[in-house]
Design a protein around this motif. Structure first.
Motif, short mmCIF file in Angstrom:
data_model
loop_
_atom_site.label_atom_id
_atom_site.label_comp_id
_atom_site.label_asym_id
_atom_site.label_seq_id
_atom_site.Cartn_x
_atom_site.Cartn_y
_atom_site.Cartn_z
N TRP A 210 0.82 -1.21 0.00
CA TRP A 210 0.00 0.00 0.00
C TRP A 210 0.86 1.27 0.00
O TRP A 210 0.39 2.35 -0.40
CB TRP A 210 -0.94 0.02 1.21
CG TRP A 210 -0.21 -0.02 2.53
CD1 TRP A 210 0.20 -1.13 3.20
CD2 TRP A 210 0.21 1.09 3.33
NE1 TRP A 210 0.84 -0.79 4.36
CE2 TRP A 210 0.85 0.57 4.47
CE3 TRP A 210 0.09 2.47 3.19
CZ2 TRP A 210 1.39 1.39 5.46
CZ3 TRP A 210 0.60 3.28 4.17
CH2 TRP A 210 1.26 2.74 5.29
N LEU A 211 2.12 1.15 0.46
CA LEU A 211 2.99 2.33 0.48
C LEU A 211 3.24 2.88 -0.91
O LEU A 211 3.48 4.08 -1.08
CB LEU A 211 4.32 2.00 1.17
CG LEU A 211 4.26 1.73 2.68
CD1 LEU A 211 5.59 1.21 3.18
CD2 LEU A 211 3.88 3.01 3.42
N TYR B 89 1.09 3.20 -3.23
CA TYR B 89 -0.05 4.00 -3.69
C TYR B 89 -0.03 5.42 -3.11
O TYR B 89 -0.68 6.32 -3.64
CB TYR B 89 -1.36 3.30 -3.33
CG TYR B 89 -1.52 1.96 -4.00
CD1 TYR B 89 -1.73 1.87 -5.38
CD2 TYR B 89 -1.44 0.78 -3.28
CE1 TYR B 89 -1.85 0.64 -6.00
CE2 TYR B 89 -1.57 -0.46 -3.89
CZ TYR B 89 -1.76 -0.52 -5.26
OH TYR B 89 -1.88 -1.74 -5.88
N ILE B 90 0.71 5.63 -2.01
CA ILE B 90 0.79 6.97 -1.44
C ILE B 90 2.18 7.58 -1.65
O ILE B 90 2.53 8.56 -1.01
CB ILE B 90 0.45 6.95 0.07
CG1 ILE B 90 1.44 6.06 0.84
CG2 ILE B 90 -0.98 6.51 0.30
CD1 ILE B 90 1.31 6.17 2.35
N ASN B 91 2.95 6.98 -2.55
CA ASN B 91 4.30 7.45 -2.84
C ASN B 91 4.30 8.25 -4.13
O ASN B 91 4.14 7.67 -5.21
CB ASN B 91 5.26 6.25 -2.94
CG ASN B 91 6.70 6.68 -3.13
OD1 ASN B 91 7.00 7.86 -3.25
ND2 ASN B 91 7.59 5.71 -3.18
N PHE C 204 -1.02 15.47 -5.75
CA PHE C 204 -0.11 15.36 -4.60
C PHE C 204 0.53 16.71 -4.30
O PHE C 204 0.64 17.13 -3.14
CB PHE C 204 0.98 14.32 -4.87
CG PHE C 204 0.65 12.95 -4.37
CD1 PHE C 204 0.46 12.71 -3.01
CD2 PHE C 204 0.53 11.88 -5.25
CE1 PHE C 204 0.16 11.44 -2.55
CE2 PHE C 204 0.22 10.60 -4.79
CZ PHE C 204 0.03 10.38 -3.45
#
Length: 1531
Positions: free
Chosen positions: A703-704, A706-708, A788
């Protein structure tokens, strides 16, 4: 009348007004002379003329405003330049006599001060109401959180369960202590209040509370009224009208004085079309006029274009910076100003100028001014209207200043000492060890002594009653007056811009704020262009390196892996460079917080300005970087693909800058922000998808990705590059000998994504199977990146708005755990029942003395000691027990010249200085700033490393002993100590290493205990030096030098700098005791008070240029000194004058004083100068009859190298143990890093991708050395600084012993950290247990030794930790770039030589070859390539020859179609072919790494010697040798 007399007469003007009269200030000014005073209620404070600082500039302004209609909008700058005003007389008096271009009658009609007040307060327009603001407070009490003393935390205490419970309990129920109790008073507009008290009394708290800065306190009770407004109303709507100015002048260092003031004026400028004396001006015109006036009035015209500067950037002087702070406060047009100890660090003349500027501003703009000051001179004290005296949080006096405050305490029963200033007297009555009682005090009447008694006495006294009447009178007139409230609101609203909310405290609208702050950000960058140039250079440099490493990558499949590497680096470098933003944001936070409190702009505007201004800078730097990388590597050569690449890289950089700035904005401490950022970097790098593709990640951490943001950027530029790439296969399977005639239908490419029968690999298929990337995501990803960026920018703006403060450490004294002394408690630290016994260790002989000279004081004090056996301190008898000195140090005709302007010119700093210091005498070395006092001290103590010293120095008329530095003590102005040691340990360290090696340790320890008593430090013996206050740290500095038993002389540089008057007296009192015991002392001092000056026996007075104007005895009550100057034409010294200040004024010292007499010439021709030479001759003659002073030690140091190493290592281990923050960060970084990397590559399989994952897990593990090295470099440089600043010149120990001890103490902790990393990482990744031993040896033992030594070697040649980090990062980028991982060895081309000299080549080969070498590879299903064999042939038969030569294996050897072939059978084949890694080299690699480590150790010592120990420039000496050789050849 002479210039100096005229100036003095102007300074001494005092005005008396009946207390019940409140004059109409504008009317008074309009009818007054230009220099008429502004009348104040019942005040006897001196007044400062408006043209005090710059008479010529003010005269020019007078002319300008006398004919206002001839000058529209702005003041012509040339009119403010003295060079353009040839008609102005040179004398300051002309400003008062009217001899200017304007006629006398014109000046009489024009009131300049009234006009200035109009401009400052924007009162010219008749539609704008005037407003003033006073403050009144009743029963004011403030409570704070936290104890005043606690135990020093250690690494052991952090993990101690009992300590953990204590910490949790303290967090739940924090201790509360009263800081202020029962304060009441009033300060009216136009009044100045002086707040006096000892350090810790509560002065700063009172100022912060009155300025409405109460967020840091637990609770504030009582009533505070700003006229009719409450504190909450002021904070919400008018906070810009009340400001607090801390003692440190913090400004943006790269802004000029003019830019700083114009910005403040612009942010608080009233609505456009303001009118001044009938002249309409725009908002810009208002700003220009106001800035011109302020720089002129405060004498800053010459510095308008000079940057303000800070510790690192040279700017205006300290006094000018104080005036900039004042001018900025005035430009922001605040009505109440609280100035907290703003004269700290200034000499007396500069401090007086600053307070005069405050007095002028208060009078001109009708401000309310509150100031706290330590060591306030008499002339400074007379400028204040009111005085508040605080003792331990209690108000013991509040009322009129001048003589009335002094008379109040005299009536109470106290008396001042001889020539004691009034301010010092008022503070001294609050000190049990510093006060003196009147002999004629009424017998039987108890004199108030404790703070509570004094506060109660004041409350019932006539002064207290009058104070309450004054409060009631002011409240009746101003508090609850609705008409004044409405008038104030109307006035404030009229000044605000049209689009500003009526409730907003800000004057201008958000768009106007944004424009102004963006312009300021551009000015800041322009002022610091070198930083931008350095950043651009780093991008260009890295672009060239990466471009040449991947130079002209082939379009075949052999370069597919390399192209991924260069694209990953392009994304990563811009992102990581954003981390450099964190320190800059914390450096500017106090400024932004102050500007927010002053209601200049919303803090989020600053974050917006950072982002907006960064866009063009990012476009430039990344443009250069992208062009170099893109075209050197020869990525896809189409304009569309280049601009997409460029657009992605720029967007990623902007996004990541906002991300790291958000981390800084969310943190209270820089260290915590750096720690979080470091962990985030690890997450960002690992989960981009390059080292470990997303399909191979474990589900718990996938999941990291997807927020990177980097993941989306990397995917975007990868699919952009590979979309049009259809690479020719570089390795067809099968091929080579025996397969010449095989058709393409029976071959396949081994690259992922290949198809049977095709000799090319489609880039889209390659990235889909390798990374699960698709070209259809290109613009989706760009949109996500922009989202972002916007998200992080919004978070940045929000956090910047709400979090503008830093978590500053509270002033708490820390004690060593297990110490002999118990922690002081509030009850034990307060006054006891017998306050005269006190709790401090500070003696004060003044309370036992009649007025008289030094000899009388010594006799009285000695007699007093005899009564109680030991005296107050209990240490004077100890001093006298020591053997008296008999050797006399003298110097003759000392000159000192230093090179300037790169050595092309020379400047003489000392000019023909002669003198001597006799045992038992306290000699003062004085002069104005820049006179050469510290320079002379350094020359005499042999502590100068550059320049040419002339003249001679003698001991008893004979040559100095070889160990002269070891036989003298030198107390520097800066108290430099190892902050984690205790006071006792610091003294014992000095005694161990500086006393002779033959002295037994027990004797040294006993002498240290004596020194603790002598210095009054016995109660603080186990206190941590870094937590001590200024006074006790200064005592520790003196104690450290005394513990070395200096036999010849004690030098002290500014021992009273930064101390309050009572602490300064205590230190000088102690030095007097030392001198009386026979010690020879030479001491520089900055303009002491009259009573301090009387403690000295002799004076050496210098003027600018290092020239002597007096050397000799001071005499009883300075009679000898005064007589000398008066006999040679000086103005007579009055009975109440401070002799020290008087003599400096006489010789023309200070910023505003001049002298028509050449006192250097007078001295050289005087009989006193001849007498000094005769006395030196006599000393020499007597000394030559005695044997010469021999060196006390045979070697350079008093102890052996081994003993030095042992002592240094013991100290270093102790200090490390007491620095849990450093050790905890080191250990946690290893543990978290090991677990995170381990679980990222969790149980990697034996497939080709799994093998590659293991490679990257080792590669990332080696990168952990970067943050660990940066940590240890900062500590190494801190230790080295202590050695270079203090311990080197004292010959305490050898530099090589210091380096060895630093290496020995750092290694165990790094070995422990690497061991913890190894245990968290090795088995988690899935390496074999039977191979753990070798890996631990290389990574857990040899690698920490390697990075420790290389980091310290680089730090050894670096001037500071920032440069060390930059150098280390640059070097590290080299060694990791060329180790064959990012770019395989076979494709390095010209750079293959760097591969062979990179230590990481052998480190990674050793780790990887041993960990996974000689193992089988079992390809995953997608890693098999399908081959169609010729008809009728089995797979095994067809592939046998190819497998024998190239490796690999078949999963279905007996099949006759669709052969599934894995390109590698063993890890040796995979590693050898791709990365040139051989298992058989593992022990060779151990030896090579040990060799590199030994080279690092050698470099550590060699670089330290070349860059830090060796005198002179390395390149300079080389240049001189070349030049001398050329000269010989020409001859």
């Amino acid at each position: 009348m002479s210039t100096s007399e005229a100036a003095e007469s102007r300074r001494s003007i005092a005005r008396e007004t009946p207390p019940d009269v409140l004059t109409d200030l504008p009317a008074a000014l309009s009818s007054a002379e230009p220099s008429a005073p502004r009348l104040r209620r019942g005040s006897s404070a001196s007044r400062v003329s408006v043209d005090y600082f710059d008479p010529e500039g003010v005269a020019a302004l007078r002319r300008t405003y006398t004919h206002p209609r001839e000058h529209h909008n702005v003041i012509d700058p040339t009119r403010l330049d003295p060079g353009h005003d040839r008609d102005l007389p040179p004398s300051r008096d002309s400003a008062y006599t009217g001899r200017t271009a304007v006629s006398e009658s014109d000046e009489e009609k024009f009131d300049f001060e009234g006009t200035l007040r109009t401009v400052l307060q924007r009162r010219g327009d008749s539609d704008v109401k005037t407003r003033e603001l006073g403050v009144v407070f009743e029963n004011l009490s403030v409570a704070g959180l936290g104890a005043t003393a606690r135990y020093q935390p250690t690494l052991g205490s952090i993990f101690n369960p009992a300590r953990m419970l204590e910490a949790i309990q303290e967090m739940r129920h924090p201790p509360v202590r009263n800081i202020l109790t029962g304060f009441e008073g009033v300060v009216r507009p136009g009044e100045m209040l002086l707040v006096l008290g000892r350090p810790g009394a509560g002065c700063s708290t009172l100022l912060k509370t009155l300025a409405n800065h109460t967020e840091e306190y637990h609770g504030v009770s009582g009533a505070i009224h700003y006229d009719s407004f409450s504190p909450s109303s002021i904070a919400a709507h008018y906070r810009g009208d009340v400001t607090y100015c801390p003692e440190d002048d913090i400004h943006f260092p790269t802004l000029t004085v003019s830019q700083t003031l114009k910005f403040a004026a612009k942010m608080r400028a009233p609505q456009a079309r303001a009118s001044f004396d009938g002249v309409d001006v725009t908002r810009k015109g208002f700003v220009e006029r106001l800035e011109g006036m302020l720089t002129t009035i405060f004498g800053l015209r010459h510095a308008r274009g000079t940057v303000v500067g800070d510790n690192a950037i040279r700017g205006v002087s300290g006094g000018e910076k104080k005036r900039v702070s004042l001018a900025e406060a005035l430009a922001s047009r605040s009505l109440i100003g609280c100035w907290d100890n703003s004269t700290r660090g200034l000499d007396a003349s500069t401090a007086l100028e600053f307070i005069r500027a405050l007095r002028l501003a208060t009078d001109v703009a009708s401000l309310t001014t509150i100031v706290s000051i330590y060591q306030a001179g008499e002339s400074l004290y007379t400028l204040f209207d009111k005085v508040a005296v605080i003792s331990e949080g209690r108000l013991v006096y509040f009322g009129p200043g001048g003589k009335k405050a002094k008379e109040y305490f005299e009536e109470m029963g106290y008396r001042p000492h001889d020539r004691q200033t009034t301010a010092d007297f008022l503070v001294s009555v609050t000190d049990p060890n510093g006060r003196a009682f009147r002999e004629d005090a009424e017998p039987g009447r108890g004199i108030p002594k404790t703070p509570d008694e004094m506060a109660a006495y004041f409350a019932s006294s006539p002064a207290g009653v009058q104070n309450r009447k004054d409060i009631e009178s002011y409240k009746a007139e101003h508090v609850g007056n609705e008409d004044k409230v409405q008038a104030y609101k109307i006035s404030a609203r009229q000044e605000r811009a049209r689009h500003t909310s009526k409730k907003s405290p800000y004057t201008i609208s958000l768009p106007m704020q944004a424009r102004a702050v963006i312009l300021r950000r551009i000015q800041i960058i322009r002022g610091d262009w070198t930083a931008q140039a350095t950043q651009l250079f780093s991008f260009v440099f890295q672009g060239i390196i990466m471009g040449t490493v991947f130079f002209r990558s082939a379009t075949s499949t052999s370069a597919y892996f390399s192209r991924g590497g260069v694209l990953f680096f392009a994304v990563l470098f811009g992102a990581l460079s954003a981390m450099a933003e964190i320190p800059a944001l914390f450096a500017q936070r106090p400024i932004v917080h102050r500007h927010r409190k002053a209601a200049m702009y919303h803090p989020f505007i600053e974050g917006l300005a950072l982002t907006v201004v960064d866009i063009p800078i990012t476009l430039l730097t990344q443009g250069m970087f992208c062009i170099l990388v893109y075209f050197l590597v020869k990525l896809q050569q189409t304009p569309g693909q280049f601009f997409i690449f460029f657009m992605y890289v720029v967007t990623i950089t902007i996004t990541m800058k906002a991300f790291f700035r958000s981390i800084a904005a969310a943190s209270k401490k820089e260290s915590s922000a750096q720690s979080v950022a470091g962990v985030m970097v690890l997450v960002l790098v690992l989960y981009t998808g390059y080292q470990i593709p997303q399909p191979s990640m474990i589900g718990a951490l996938r999941w990291l990705t997807y927020i990177n943001p980097l993941r989306y950027g990397f995917e975007g530029i990868v699919v952009n590059e590979f979309h049009s790439l259809n690479g020719t296969c570089a390795n067809l399977v099968p091929s080579g000998a025996g397969y010449e005639g095989v058709s393409l239908a029976n071959q396949v490419c081994s690259t992922v994504g290949s198809l049977p029968g095709m000799n090319t690999v489609d880039g889209n298929r390659f990235v889909k199977l390798s990374y699960d990337y698709e070209f259809s995501h290109l613009w989706r990803n760009f949109g996500i990146l922009v989202a972002f960026a916007l998200l992080f920018i919004l978070i940045l703006l929000g956090l910047t708005e709400v979090n503008t403060t830093s978590d500053n450490e509270k002033s708490v004294i820390l004690y060593k755990r297990g110490s002999k002394s118990t922690l002081p408690t509030p009850s034990s630290s307060s006054s006891s029942s017998d306050p005269e016994k006190g709790t401090g260790n500070t003696p004060d002989r003044r309370s036992h003395l009649e007025d008289g000279d030094i000899d009388e004081k010594v006799d009285v004090f000695a007699a007093d000691k005899d009564k109680d056996g030991k005296g107050k301190m209990g240490g004077t008898a100890t001093i006298r027990d020591e053997a008296k000195m008999t050797d006399v140090f003298s110097w003759r005709h000392i000159d000192y010249t230093v090179p300037v302007a790169g050595g092309e010119h020379h400047r003489k700093l000392l000019d023909d200085v002669s003198g001597y210091v006799a045992p038992g005498k306290l000699t003062a070395l004085m002069g104005e700033s820049g006179a050469g006092k510290t320079t002379l001290l350094n020359v005499l103590a042999e502590r100068v490393g550059t320049g040419v010293v002339g003249g001679e120095r003698y001991v008893n008329g004979q040559a100095l002993p070889s160990d002269f530095q070891a036989q003298t003590g030198y107390c520097q102005q800066m108290d430099t100590h190892q902050p984690e040691t205790t006071v006792r340990e610091a003294l014992l360290f000095s005694a161990k290493l500086r006393q002779h090696k033959d002295v037994p340790l027990a004797e040294k320890e006993a002498y240290v205990e004596k020194c603790l008593v002598m210095c009054g430090l016995e109660k603080h013996a186990d206190a941590i030096v870094g937590s001590l206050g200024v006074e006790h740290r200064k005592r520790t500095t003196i104690g450290v030098e005394l513990a070395a038993k200096p036999k010849l002389l004690l030098f002290l540089d500014e021992p009273t700098s930064g101390l309050d008057s009572q602490s300064a007296w205590a230190i000088m009192n102690f030095l007097r005791d030392l001198a009386d015991s026979g010690q020879a002392i030479l001491c520089t001092i900055h303009q002491p008070s009259g009573e301090l000056f009387q403690l000295f026996d002799r004076l050496l007075l210098l003027r600018k240029g290092g020239q002597t104007v007096y050397f000799g005895d001071i005499g009883k009550r300075s009679s000898t000194l005064v007589r000398y100057f008066e006999q040679h034409g000086a103005v007579a010294c009055g009975p109440d004058d401070n002799t020290a200040e008087w003599m400096l004024d006489v010789i023309g010292a200070g910023a505003t004083a001049t002298s028509s007499i050449d006192w250097y010439d007078v001295w050289t021709k005087s009989e006193e100068a001849a007498r000094v030479q005769r006395e030196i001759d006599r000393i020499h003659d007597d000394g030559k009859k005695r044997p010469p002073v021999r060196a006390a030690q045979d070697t350079e140091f008093a102890t052996s190298w081994g003993y030095q190493l042992k002592t240094l290592t013991q100290r270093a281990f102790s200090c490390y143990w007491r620095n849990p923050t450093y050790l905890f960060a080191k250990l946690i970084l290893n543990i978290v890093g090991g677990l995170f990397i381990g679980f990222t590559f969790f149980k990697s399989k034996d497939t080709m991708q799994g093998t590659q994952n293991k490679l990257f897990s080792i590669f990332i593990a080696t990168i952990m050395s970067i943050p660990l090295s940066n940590q240890l470099q900062a500590v190494f440089i801190d230790y080295r600084n202590i050695y270079e600043i203090r311990e080197q010149a004292s010959r305490t120990y050898s530099w090589s012993a210091m380096l060895t001890s630093q290496l020995l103490v750092e290694l165990p902790w790094n070995l422990l950290g690497s061991s913890l990393f190894f245990f968290c990482w090795y088995w988690t990744v899935g390496f074999a247990s039977q191979r753990a031993g070798y890996t631990y040896l290389l990574y857990g033992v040899i690698f920490p030794v390697y990075y420790t030594t290389i980091a310290q070697a680089i730090a050894a040649m670096s001037p500071n930790a920032v440069i060390a980090a930059i150098l280390f990062s640059t070097l590290f980028s080299f060694v990791i770039t060329f180790n064959g991982v990012l770019q395989p060895f076979s494709q390095l081309g010209w750079w293959k030589w760097m591969y062979r000299v990179s230590p990481f080549t052998y480190l990674i080969e050793g780790l990887l070859g041993q960990a996974i070498g000689r193992k089988d590879i079992n390809c995953a299903q997608k890693e098999f390539v399908t081959i169609v064999p010729p008809s009728g042939r089995a797979c095994a038969d067809y592939m046998q020859q190819f497998i024998a030569t190239s490796g690999g294996y078949l999963s279905n050897p007996n099949a006759t179609s669709n052969c599934e072939f894995c390109p590698s059978r063993t890890t040796d084949q995979f590693l050898g072919r791709s990365f040139n890694i051989q298992y058989s080299h593992h022990w060779r690699n151990v030896g090579i790494m040990l060799g590199f480590t030994l080279i690092n150790v050698f470099a550590l010592y060699a670089l330290t010697y070349l860059f830090r120990v060796r005198q002179g420039s390395l390149f300079g000496s080389l240049k001189n040798k070349i030049q001398s050789r050329k000269n010989k050849q020409t001859k």
